[in-house]
Motif scaffolding. Structure first.
Motif, short mmCIF file in Angstrom:
data_model
loop_
_atom_site.label_atom_id
_atom_site.label_comp_id
_atom_site.label_asym_id
_atom_site.label_seq_id
_atom_site.Cartn_x
_atom_site.Cartn_y
_atom_site.Cartn_z
N UNK A 34 0.83 -1.21 0.00
CA UNK A 34 0.00 0.00 0.00
C UNK A 34 0.86 1.26 0.00
N UNK A 35 1.93 1.26 0.78
CA UNK A 35 2.83 2.40 0.83
C UNK A 35 3.46 2.66 -0.54
N UNK A 36 3.91 1.60 -1.21
CA UNK A 36 4.48 1.75 -2.56
C UNK A 36 3.45 2.30 -3.53
N UNK A 37 2.20 1.84 -3.42
CA UNK A 37 1.14 2.33 -4.30
C UNK A 37 0.86 3.81 -4.05
N UNK A 38 0.86 4.22 -2.80
CA UNK A 38 0.64 5.64 -2.48
C UNK A 38 1.76 6.51 -3.05
N UNK A 39 2.99 6.06 -2.88
CA UNK A 39 4.14 6.81 -3.40
C UNK A 39 4.06 6.88 -4.92
N UNK A 40 3.77 5.75 -5.57
CA UNK A 40 3.66 5.75 -7.03
C UNK A 40 2.55 6.69 -7.49
N UNK A 41 1.44 6.73 -6.77
CA UNK A 41 0.35 7.63 -7.10
C UNK A 41 0.76 9.08 -7.00
N UNK A 42 1.50 9.43 -5.93
CA UNK A 42 1.97 10.80 -5.75
C UNK A 42 2.98 11.18 -6.83
N UNK A 43 3.89 10.26 -7.16
CA UNK A 43 4.88 10.51 -8.21
C UNK A 43 4.17 10.75 -9.55
#
Length: 173
Positions: A34-43
């Motif tokens: 989930x953390x990786x998905x949030x970061x990818x979404x922000x990027x």
């Protein structure tokens, strides 16, 4: 003699114990996903905002600015025509778009891009004095020591992203 169908109490307790063990092992992996998905979404969101700003600068044949809402990029960003060339969205200036980042732990921008990114009509990034602008955005994970993302903006306005461990000095507590 009558046949009863169902589970015994021992079988039910064994199944619940096994389920508990699997959940305990799976939750940390799921939270890092989930953390990786949030970061990818922000990027992706910020990269899209930068691309849109660049496109509008070229299309309109004038300088277009993207700047954070508030004091840093964590609160989102505005894309606007900076009529007075101060790098800040002021009342009366044409707002083209406003975006909010996904729920990411923290976005750190180094000094050249901390306050704004401006694109000229050729699609190049420029500072207020006309010099080229380049910088780095760091997207911090929620758990220290795990991989975050960096986004590097080069002098001609293009971005490059990479996964790497972000130093603790860039990510608050």
């Amino acid at each position: 003699m009558r046949l009863e169908k169902g589970f015994t109490l021992i079988e039910l307790l064994a199944a619940l114990l096994l389920l508990g063990i699997l959940i305990t092992l799976g939750i940390p992996a799921f939270s890092s996903t989930l953390d990786r998905q949030r970061i990818d979404g922000a990027v992706n969101s910020l990269a899209g905002g930068l691309a849109y700003t660049r496109l509008e600068a070229v299309r309109r044949n004038r300088v277009v600015t993207i700047a954070p809402v508030g004091s840093d990029w964590n609160g989102g960003w505005r894309i606007f025509i900076d009529a007075n060339d101060n790098g800040i969205y002021d009342a009366g200036e044409e707002l083209l778009r406003q975006d909010l980042p996904s729920k990411v732990a923290f976005i750190h921008a180094n000094a050249p891009v901390a306050s704004f990114v401006r694109y000229n009509p050729r699609g190049e990034t420029i500072l207020l004095n006309g010099a080229f602008q380049a910088g780095t955005f760091r997207f911090c994970p929620s758990q220290a020591g795990t991989q975050g993302r960096i986004m590097v903006l080069n002098r001609v306005g293009r971005i490059r992203t990479a996964r790497e461990t972000i130093a603790e000095e860039y990510c608050p507590g």
